[in-house]
Design a protein around this motif. Structure first.
Motif, PDB file in Angstrom:
ATOM      1  N   LYS A 152       0.826  -1.211   0.000  1.00  0.00           N
ATOM      2  CA  LYS A 152       0.000   0.000   0.000  1.00  0.00           C
ATOM      3  C   LYS A 152       0.856   1.255   0.000  1.00  0.00           C
ATOM      4  O   LYS A 152       0.519   2.260  -0.597  1.00  0.00           O
ATOM      5  N   THR A 153       1.936   1.184   0.755  1.00  0.00           N
ATOM      6  CA  THR A 153       2.809   2.346   0.861  1.00  0.00           C
ATOM      7  C   THR A 153       4.261   1.920   0.718  1.00  0.00           C
ATOM      8  O   THR A 153       4.608   0.753   0.895  1.00  0.00           O
ATOM      9  N   LEU A 154       5.063   2.886   0.382  1.00  0.00           N
ATOM     10  CA  LEU A 154       6.502   2.687   0.383  1.00  0.00           C
ATOM     11  C   LEU A 154       7.046   3.594   1.485  1.00  0.00           C
ATOM     12  O   LEU A 154       6.930   4.818   1.404  1.00  0.00           O
ATOM     13  N   ASP A 155       7.576   2.973   2.517  1.00  0.00           N
ATOM     14  CA  ASP A 155       7.999   3.723   3.696  1.00  0.00           C
ATOM     15  C   ASP A 155       9.525   3.784   3.730  1.00  0.00           C
ATOM     16  O   ASP A 155      10.194   2.776   3.904  1.00  0.00           O
ATOM     17  N   SER A 175       3.301   2.816 -10.550  1.00  0.00           N
ATOM     18  CA  SER A 175       2.523   1.709 -10.011  1.00  0.00           C
ATOM     19  C   SER A 175       1.275   1.559 -10.857  1.00  0.00           C
ATOM     20  O   SER A 175       1.039   2.367 -11.760  1.00  0.00           O
ATOM     21  N   ASN A 177      -1.443   2.453 -10.178  1.00  0.00           N
ATOM     22  CA  ASN A 177      -2.247   3.662 -10.015  1.00  0.00           C
ATOM     23  C   ASN A 177      -1.682   4.862 -10.758  1.00  0.00           C
ATOM     24  O   ASN A 177      -2.199   5.968 -10.623  1.00  0.00           O
ATOM     25  N   GLN A 180       4.119   9.058 -10.303  1.00  0.00           N
ATOM     26  CA  GLN A 180       4.195  10.288  -9.523  1.00  0.00           C
ATOM     27  C   GLN A 180       5.640  10.596  -9.180  1.00  0.00           C
ATOM     28  O   GLN A 180       6.468   9.704  -9.051  1.00  0.00           O
ATOM     29  N   ALA A 190       6.828   8.323   3.938  1.00  0.00           N
ATOM     30  CA  ALA A 190       6.058   7.273   3.263  1.00  0.00           C
ATOM     31  C   ALA A 190       5.259   7.858   2.102  1.00  0.00           C
ATOM     32  O   ALA A 190       4.820   9.014   2.146  1.00  0.00           O
ATOM     33  N   LEU A 191       5.120   7.059   1.081  1.00  0.00           N
ATOM     34  CA  LEU A 191       4.245   7.478  -0.010  1.00  0.00           C
ATOM     35  C   LEU A 191       3.411   6.296  -0.467  1.00  0.00           C
ATOM     36  O   LEU A 191       3.759   5.140  -0.250  1.00  0.00           O
ATOM     37  N   LYS A 192       2.287   6.625  -1.067  1.00  0.00           N
ATOM     38  CA  LYS A 192       1.359   5.586  -1.494  1.00  0.00           C
ATOM     39  C   LYS A 192       1.742   5.048  -2.860  1.00  0.00           C
ATOM     40  O   LYS A 192       2.149   5.809  -3.727  1.00  0.00           O
ATOM     41  N   PHE A 193       1.599   3.765  -3.013  1.00  0.00           N
ATOM     42  CA  PHE A 193       1.799   3.182  -4.341  1.00  0.00           C
ATOM     43  C   PHE A 193       0.647   3.620  -5.246  1.00  0.00           C
ATOM     44  O   PHE A 193      -0.460   3.830  -4.789  1.00  0.00           O
TER      45      PHE A 193
END
Ligand SMILES: [Zn+2]
Length: 193
Positions: A152-155, A175, A177, A180, A190-193
């Motif tokens: 879900k995220t890349l931390d 990804s 999605n 970005q 952290a960022l969202k995939f």
């Protein structure tokens, strides 16, 4: 396998400028996300998730990771380089990939003059007269993740914790999605995939 996924898509992103091309060009405009500069404290990460394949490519001034950029000559320097290399060889820890994603490392490749490597072919521009004593460390990882939906995220918090001289990381993420460009810091790692 190198840049299997990354080469083409990132070539299309406005932020993806060939690195090192304008090293020491202090006129470059960070507002426009030039990734060309080798700026101490600033790392770059390309991440691509395609099906079960996750690729991460971390490019950092050696300064951020080992605290110097000259060839390691003293025993203390050599020990520092070896310690950093050992940390980079544990990407599942470093990138804190969620266990639920069940990722395994398929390939990993570390590259740096400090590791005794010749400068990479794509560092050609960095070898001109403007290249003084700057060295980078590049780490490229390819994972297979059995449950990529769990990503879900890349931390990147562990990167900042492990290498506190890293102040920010310019991330290009592709990804399912979309793509970005995000700048992350220790406070917002952290960022969202
Ligand atoms: Zn440098």
């Amino acid at each position: 396998m190198r840049r299997l996924l990354l080469a083409l898509p990132f070539a299309l992103l406005p932020l993806a400028v060939a690195h090192a091309a304008d090293e020491h060009d202090h006129d470059h405009d960070h507002e426009h996300g030039s990734l060309g500069a080798h700026e101490h404290g600033v790392g770059r990460l390309n991440a691509a998730l395609d099906g079960q394949t996750l690729e991460l490519e971390l490019e950092s001034p050696a300064m951020n990771l080992v605290g110097f950029e000259h060839a390691a000559n003293s025993d203390a320097d050599k020990a520092k380089v070896a310690a950093v290399r050992a940390q980079l060889e544990k990407p599942l820890v470093l990138f804190n990939l969620p266990k639920a994603a069940d990722c395994v490392v398929e390939n990993q490749e570390l590259e740096s003059p400090l590791f005794g490597d010749a400068p990479a072919a794509d560092d050609e521009d960095a070898k001109d007269e403007h290249h003084h004593d700057h060295s980078e460390i590049h780490a490229h990882y390819q994972f297979t993740c059995a449950t990529p939906a769990a990503l879900k995220t890349l931390d990147l918090a562990n990167i900042f914790n492990t290498f506190p001289a890293t102040q920010k990381i310019q991330v290009q993420l592709i990804s399912p999605n979309g793509q970005q460009g995000v700048e992350v810091t220790a406070k917002a790692a952290a960022l969202k995939f």
